[in-house]
Design a protein around this motif. Structure first.
Motif, PDB file in Angstrom:
ATOM      1  N   VAL A  89       1.833  23.005  -0.346  1.00 15.39           N
ATOM      2  CA  VAL A  89       0.306  22.530   0.199  1.00 15.39           C
ATOM      3  C   VAL A  89       0.607  21.039  -0.075  1.00 15.39           C
ATOM      4  CG1 VAL A  89      -1.918  22.690   0.065  1.00 15.39           C
ATOM      5  CG2 VAL A  89      -0.783  24.844  -0.162  1.00 15.39           C
ATOM      6  N   PHE A  90       0.646  20.506  -1.132  1.00 19.76           N
ATOM      7  CA  PHE A  90       0.617  18.990  -1.312  1.00 19.76           C
ATOM      8  C   PHE A  90       1.312  18.159  -0.451  1.00 19.76           C
ATOM      9  CE2 PHE A  90       1.891  15.045  -2.980  1.00 19.76           C
ATOM     10  CZ  PHE A  90       0.543  14.446  -3.655  1.00 19.76           C
ATOM     11  N   GLU A  91       2.745  18.732  -0.092  1.00 19.64           N
ATOM     12  CA  GLU A  91       3.587  18.124   0.681  1.00 19.64           C
ATOM     13  C   GLU A  91       3.152  18.155   1.990  1.00 19.64           C
ATOM     14  OE1 GLU A  91       7.628  19.264  -0.405  1.00 19.64           O
ATOM     15  OE2 GLU A  91       7.498  18.327  -2.266  1.00 19.64           O
ATOM     16  N   SER A  92       2.804  19.348   2.580  1.00 19.26           N
ATOM     17  CA  SER A  92       2.483  19.560   3.732  1.00 19.26           C
ATOM     18  C   SER A  92       1.157  18.860   4.287  1.00 19.26           C
ATOM     19  CB  SER A  92       1.996  21.124   3.941  1.00 19.26           C
ATOM     20  OG  SER A  92       1.540  21.384   5.245  1.00 19.26           O
ATOM     21  N   GLU A  94       0.314  16.051   2.640  1.00 20.86           N
ATOM     22  CA  GLU A  94       0.438  14.570   2.621  1.00 20.86           C
ATOM     23  C   GLU A  94       1.107  13.834   3.737  1.00 20.86           C
ATOM     24  OE1 GLU A  94       3.044  12.249  -1.044  1.00 20.86           O
ATOM     25  OE2 GLU A  94       3.988  13.834   0.075  1.00 20.86           O
ATOM     26  N   ARG A  95       1.749  14.839   4.346  1.00 21.77           N
ATOM     27  CA  ARG A  95       2.313  14.214   5.572  1.00 21.77           C
ATOM     28  C   ARG A  95       1.348  13.875   6.847  1.00 21.77           C
ATOM     29  NH1 ARG A  95       5.838  18.795   4.692  1.00 21.77           N
ATOM     30  NH2 ARG A  95       7.812  17.953   3.712  1.00 21.77           N
ATOM     31  N   ARG A  96       0.175  14.344   6.465  1.00 20.52           N
ATOM     32  CA  ARG A  96      -0.868  14.206   7.762  1.00 20.52           C
ATOM     33  C   ARG A  96      -1.765  12.775   7.164  1.00 20.52           C
ATOM     34  NH1 ARG A  96      -3.474  19.700   7.023  1.00 20.52           N
ATOM     35  NH2 ARG A  96      -5.413  18.275   6.817  1.00 20.52           N
ATOM     36  N   ARG A  97      -1.183  12.161   6.155  1.00 15.83           N
ATOM     37  CA  ARG A  97      -1.639  10.662   5.445  1.00 15.83           C
ATOM     38  C   ARG A  97      -3.091  11.050   5.157  1.00 15.83           C
ATOM     39  NH1 ARG A  97       3.025  10.026   5.743  1.00 15.83           N
ATOM     40  NH2 ARG A  97       4.167   8.431   6.768  1.00 15.83           N
ATOM     41  N   VAL A  98      -3.544  12.195   4.704  1.00 17.52           N
ATOM     42  CA  VAL A  98      -4.810  12.287   3.629  1.00 17.52           C
ATOM     43  C   VAL A  98      -4.537  12.556   2.517  1.00 17.52           C
ATOM     44  CG1 VAL A  98      -5.831  13.603   5.981  1.00 17.52           C
ATOM     45  CG2 VAL A  98      -4.744  14.780   4.142  1.00 17.52           C
ATOM     46  N   THR A 113       0.894  13.795 -12.343  1.00 18.15           N
ATOM     47  CA  THR A 113       0.007  13.988 -11.120  1.00 18.15           C
ATOM     48  C   THR A 113       0.424  12.880 -10.049  1.00 18.15           C
ATOM     49  OG1 THR A 113      -2.257  13.569 -10.235  1.00 18.15           O
ATOM     50  CG2 THR A 113      -1.607  12.325 -12.144  1.00 18.15           C
ATOM     51  N   ARG A 114       0.318  13.392  -8.869  1.00 13.20           N
ATOM     52  CA  ARG A 114       0.981  12.255  -7.707  1.00 13.20           C
ATOM     53  C   ARG A 114      -0.298  12.086  -6.996  1.00 13.20           C
ATOM     54  NH1 ARG A 114       5.764  15.608  -4.709  1.00 13.20           N
ATOM     55  NH2 ARG A 114       4.582  17.486  -5.611  1.00 13.20           N
ATOM     56  N   ILE A 115      -0.557  10.651  -6.855  1.00 10.37           N
ATOM     57  CA  ILE A 115      -1.624  10.029  -5.991  1.00 10.37           C
ATOM     58  C   ILE A 115      -1.162   9.721  -4.854  1.00 10.37           C
ATOM     59  CG2 ILE A 115      -3.613   8.568  -6.363  1.00 10.37           C
ATOM     60  CD1 ILE A 115      -2.806   8.565  -9.486  1.00 10.37           C
ATOM     61  N   TYR A 116      -1.665  10.049  -3.794  1.00  2.44           N
ATOM     62  CA  TYR A 116      -1.481   9.467  -2.320  1.00  2.44           C
ATOM     63  C   TYR A 116      -2.691   9.993  -1.348  1.00  2.44           C
ATOM     64  CZ  TYR A 116       0.705   8.589   2.077  1.00  2.44           C
ATOM     65  OH  TYR A 116       1.324   7.916   3.027  1.00  2.44           O
ATOM     66  N   PRO A 117      -2.868   8.772  -0.649  1.00  2.00           N
ATOM     67  CA  PRO A 117      -2.577   7.492  -0.583  1.00  2.00           C
ATOM     68  C   PRO A 117      -3.135   6.489  -1.616  1.00  2.00           C
ATOM     69  CG  PRO A 117      -3.938   7.829   1.250  1.00  2.00           C
ATOM     70  CD  PRO A 117      -3.869   9.087   0.583  1.00  2.00           C
ATOM     71  N   LYS A 879      17.026  14.559   0.193  1.00  2.49           N
ATOM     72  CA  LYS A 879      15.756  14.089   0.281  1.00  2.49           C
ATOM     73  C   LYS A 879      15.089  15.053   1.419  1.00  2.49           C
ATOM     74  CE  LYS A 879      15.747   9.610  -2.153  1.00  2.49           C
ATOM     75  NZ  LYS A 879      15.352   8.332  -1.927  1.00  2.49           N
ATOM     76  N   ASN A 880      13.901  15.165   1.138  1.00  4.17           N
ATOM     77  CA  ASN A 880      12.825  15.648   2.188  1.00  4.17           C
ATOM     78  C   ASN A 880      12.416  14.338   2.980  1.00  4.17           C
ATOM     79  OD1 ASN A 880      11.255  17.167   3.620  1.00  4.17           O
ATOM     80  ND2 ASN A 880       9.943  17.773   1.752  1.00  4.17           N
TER      81      ASN A 880
END
Length: 990
Positions: A89-92, A94-98, A113-117, A879-880
């Motif tokens: 879900v996170f990667e899905s 994340e690609r929408r830049r939210v 923990t991954r923090i983006y953006p 890599k994805n």
């Protein structure tokens, strides 16, 4: 200490543009439970959007139970979800830049923990909280410790500590500076500091002395009964034990050993030897393999030779616990110094005498070390938590143990439930069925009970606790079950989701809006729950993410492949006459041959400013435009060929087809197959030539001379490149080229120790292991990736192909078929559209080669279609979100690639993958004579982690699935912005 890593999206280089701007720490201690909440604000002072990765090493038995992220200026609490689903879900999103947030547990007791953006010239705030059960120190006091060793000043720093219900004043063992002090207010003690531009000099250590030995009880009401926590302080007698005369010393020499406190380890070993005086120590060195490194006869406590050897250990390689066994390393008792992280092999050791496990690393797998010691009758010592002298006393005596409960019929689910050592303090959590009860705690040595302690629980007399006792209970239960994780992982998942505790298979996730919680079927935090429930009743089906399988698409693709395979591609090569006169132009079709060269020319570069890995729809348009050109070219070529039919010419015609059943023998899936031979024009195998990869990095200039001197140069250079994956890859490749495969594998395996649960690094490892024939290690590595990323079709495929490499054909077939029968969300299904073509070829190759040994009853019969071909090239990458293209130029000069997927001589390029991991495939049923050239084109990727450049692997086959196939494997790191094509290999059909 939390550690932040940030990379620039466009260069993959580590970035120091992000700083910890604000830090607010709130500590609350009640009894022996401390709750720590850290609020951290990170500021990105660059003008680019970045992604951060924050890693928290946690103490033994401690798990993070709270995580929050700022969404639209307001803190939003995370909710628990299965780990694999959370990653998907996170990667899905994340690609929408939210703004998703994810906190997960990785190998050992480490959290990430991954923090983006992280917005340009902007900030992000996160909250992390955890409960910790305090232990006694040697002064009979509970101890709380908070590390504060930050490497730079913090603009705004605040620390508040509250100790509730303490009869005696807590003592400060260590404090950030002289301004911190605990002030009393009744039975509550509060300390607080607020600073600007502040860099703490020391951590915070609070000792809470105990005045008496009376039991302490804390209770919390539940829907059915009460959760309770009992602390008792049993007196223990010292019962010395004798060390064995024959000790096996296992010293972990893997790369992660550089993070251990070897000084403390040697001090502990010195105390043991000085007490024993005379003994024999057999030394075993463990990294990606295991080496018996000599026997040392210790007399009168003199162990100088052994100590000197240990002090000069070179730490290198990954870690494979599975390489240790009793047959090759025999002793009466073992001491094992390690962090417990087996990164390059199974985490079990085949020893059957007592193994005492010792850890001094902050990043450690406590569960594995505990399990090894419990299983063998040894002891586990966390040398981070106690002094060397206390560890020596613990190892040198028989410890008082908790043995169980008597008369405990009114309590249930008590933890610990197994025998555990008691060092002046014991804590038990459980569930009380009614309002009150009495039971007895039993203590002793071995199986002999030597003391008992009476406990009374009364909900009407004991004030309800201010701490979350239920979460402490859940954490105790999870900690015990985690020792045998595989057997208990389903129960751990249920418990961790209910109580919001991060475990190996449960993460905490924050989503941006209500639609995302609905789409991915994740229950939101309290603030969105009412709206979620209301919408769920009406529109659940509309919102939920669609799941799809590839099986139906695979059936359709099989028919398409069969049609292609049965097509007779005849190629007539135009003969140029001695006088090559120009042809008059009569119409547009006749004019078209002027641009025929575009078919074989290098595909045009993408327009300037085109972002890496463009979305599929953009690439589709690009391919469509090129396809229209190719249609004109092909029609023009046909018209030109027709005009020349009457000319005297030498033609190469493909008129021979191979029986569709030729490669199958015996009975497959209930279908009777007749054995027919495959007829080919050429019996000799073409020689596949692949270029020898040589890195052009500066550090490679120092690798000169013989392997011994080169290895010393590598160790000398390593501190400057210790976190750079390609450094190890390049150096290992050099040693492989020098035929020093032992050193090469050790250096290569170091990549596994660089980062925890990094699938990109492990994929790179698996490619090189395949190429070098280390198939058992390839299986381990690909199986790990499958555990971490079960949402990716490529994870099953890579594991299946590793199994096939090692001769485990049935398991390989089963896992290949799983690729087609797993459920994928719509985004991943779109990303991997066309992968079924590659899987069908590989399934049928296995059946063609080993059909008589395989059970194919579980395979859909519609997929079984023999597809022997003269040429097959398959390409995938680590890599994805990466766009890489396969090019193959045939003897006519025509280039097959995404814009020209079907060549005149019958070459077939599979679907173009513009994101994800690939793979892409070229197949040619009947090869014409001449030279074939394979290239890979790298458009770019969107990855921003420490994994280094994208790495591709190409498998080149001739006579594929015919019983006469040969294979060459090449592994290549891709240079950024290299879009002119990288040579992969060449071969000639004669």
């Amino acid at each position: 200490m939390p550690v932040l890593k940030v990379q620039r999206a466009e260069s993959n280089q580590q970035n120091d543009a992000v700083k910890l701007k604000k830090l607010n720490i709130d500590v609350q201690i009640t009894g022996n439970i401390a709750t720590t909440v850290m609020t951290m604000t990170f500021y990105n002072n660059s003008n680019r959007i970045l992604e951060g990765e924050l890693t928290f090493p946690m103490p033994e038995g401690v798990s993070i139970s709270r995580y929050a992220l700022d969404i639209n200026g307001k803190m939003r609490e995370a909710v628990p979800v299965e780990k694999a689903k959370a990653t998907e879900v996170f990667e899905s999103i994340e690609r929408r830049r939210v703004d998703p947030g994810l906190l997960e547990k990785v190998e050992g007791n480490n959290f990430r923990t991954r923090i983006y953006p992280m917005p340009a010239n902007g900030s992000r705030t996160i909250i992390v909280g955890y409960e910790e059960e305090l232990n006694f120190n040697n002064a009979n006091a509970l101890t709380y410790h908070l590390p504060l060793d930050y490497n730079q000043p913090i603009e705004t720093f605040a620390l508040k500590t509250t100790v509730f219900e303490s009869i005696l004043k807590p003592e400060l063992g260590e404090q950030p500076d002289g301004s911190f002090n605990l002030k009393v207010n009744g039975n509550t003690y509060v300390g607080e500091i607020n600073k600007t531009d502040y860099q703490p000099k020391k951590g915070l250590t609070i000792n809470l002395p105990k005045r008496n030995n009376l039991p302490e009880v804390q209770m919390q009401k539940a829907s059915n009964g009460y959760y309770f926590l009992v602390n008792v302080f049993p007196k223990s007698e010292s019962r010395p034990r004798q060390w064995s005369n024959q000790i096996g010393l296992i010293w972990d020499t893997s790369l992660s050993g550089l993070q251990r406190d070897t000084k403390k380890e040697l001090e502990l070993l010195d105390l043991i030897i000085k007490q024993k005086q005379n003994l024999t120590i057999q030394l075993g060195l463990l990294n990606n393999g295991f080496k018996n490194s000599g026997t040392f006869i210790i007399s009168k406590g003199n162990w100088d030779d052994l100590k000197k050897k240990l002090e000069n250990i070179v730490y290198d390689g990954g870690t494979n616990f599975g390489s240790v066994n009793a047959q090759s390393f025999q002793a009466d008792e073992y001491i094992f110094f390690s962090d417990g992280l087996s990164t390059f092999g199974r985490n079990s050791i085949a020893l059957y005498k007592p193994v005492n496990t010792i850890n001094t690393s902050l990043k450690a797998d406590y569960s594995t070390l505990k399990y090894i010691s419990l299983q063998t009758g040894g002891q586990f010592v966390n040398l981070n938590a106690i002094s060397t002298n206390d560890a020596f006393k613990q190892l040198g005596q028989e410890n008082l143990q908790f043995l169980g409960i008597k008369n405990g019929s009114d309590v249930r689910q008590t933890y610990p439930s197994m025998h555990v050592k008691v060092n002046g303090h014991f804590s038990l959590a459980g569930i009380l069925n009614g309002l009150n009860t009495d039971f007895v705690l039993q203590f002793g040595y071995g199986n002999s009970i030597t003391s008992e302690q009476h406990i009374q629980l009364n909900a009407t007399e004991h004030a309800l606790s201010s701490i979350d006792v239920s979460r402490v209970w859940a954490q105790k239960k999870i900690s015990e079950m985690d020792i045998q994780y595989e057997a208990n992982k389903a129960d751990i998942s249920v418990l961790s989701k209910q109580f919001g505790i991060v475990t190996r298979n449960t993460s905490l996730i924050v989503l941006e809006n209500l639609d995302d919680y609905l789409r991915y079927d994740i229950a939101p935090p309290a603030e969105l729950r009412q709206a979620y429930d209301a919408v769920l009743k009406q529109r659940r089906v509309d919102f939920q993410e669609r799941k799809t399988e590839l099986l139906n698409a695979a059936v359709t693709m099989t028919k398409d492949l069969k049609t292609w395979w049965n097509t007779d591609f005849s190629y007539k090569e135009p003969i140029k006459s001695k006088n090559d006169y120009p042809i008059p132009v009569r119409d547009a079709i006749d004019a078209a041959p002027v641009v025929t060269q575009n078919i074989s020319a290098t595909p045009p570069p993408r327009p300037a400013g085109t972002p890496p890995a463009p979305p599929r729809v953009e690439r589709a348009k690009e391919s469509e435009a090129k396809g229209q050109l190719n249609e004109v070219v092909v029609v023009a070529y046909a018209a030109q060929a027709k005009r020349m039919e009457t000319a005297s010419a030498t033609t190469i015609v493909r008129s021979q087809s191979i029986s569709a059943n030729s490669a199958l023998q015996g009975r497959v899936a209930g279908v009777s197959i007749q054995n027919k031979s495959t007829t080919t024009n050429v019996e000799t195998q073409p020689t596949i030539v692949i270029p020898e990869f040589k890195s052009d990095k500066d550090y490679m200039k120092n690798l000169v001379g013989n392997p011994d001197s080169a290895y010393r140069a590598y160790i000398k250079m390593r501190p400057n490149y210790k976190t750079t994956p390609m450094f190890y890859f390049d150096v290992a490749n050099w040693f492989y080229q020098q035929k020093d495969s032992v050193r090469a594998l050790t250096i290569l395996s170091s990549i596994a120790d660089l980062d925890l649960e990094n699938a990109d690094l492990y994929k790179t490892l698996s490619y090189k292991l395949k190429q070098t024939g280390n198939y058992d290690s390839e299986i381990f590595i690909t199986e790990k990736v499958l555990q971490w990323r079960p949402m990716d079709a490529q994870s099953y495929r890579d594991y299946a192909l590793a199994l096939a490499d090692a001769g485990q054909y049935q398991k390989a077939l089963n896992n290949l078929y799983k690729v087609l029968t797993q459920s994928y969300n719509s985004q991943i299904a779109d990303r991997d559209q066309g992968i079924e073509e590659i899987i069908i070829s590989e399934i049928n190759n296995l059946i063609a080669k080993y059909g008589s040994k395989l059970n194919t009853k579980g395979i859909d019969k519609r997929l079984i279609q023999p597809l022997p071909v003269d040429v097959r090239v398959v390409l995938n990458w680590n890599k994805n979100d990466t766009d890489i293209d396969l090019w193959l130029t045939d003897p006519t000069g025509e280039k097959g690639y995404y814009g020209n997927p079907k060549t005149k001589i019958g070459g077939r390029i599979s679907n173009d993958f513009t994101s994800g991991y690939g793979p892409e495939q070229f197949m040619l049923k009947k090869a014409m004579k001449g030279k074939y050239k394979i290239e890979v084109n790298y458009y770019g990727d969107r990855q921003i982690n420490i994994s280094g450049p994208t790495t591709v692997t190409a498998e080149i086959y001739t006579r594929y699935a015919t019983g006469k196939q040969q294979r060459k494997v090449i592994v290549l790191p891709m240079a950024a912005d290299n879009r002119s094509g990288n040579l992969v290999g060449e071969f000639n059909f004669n």
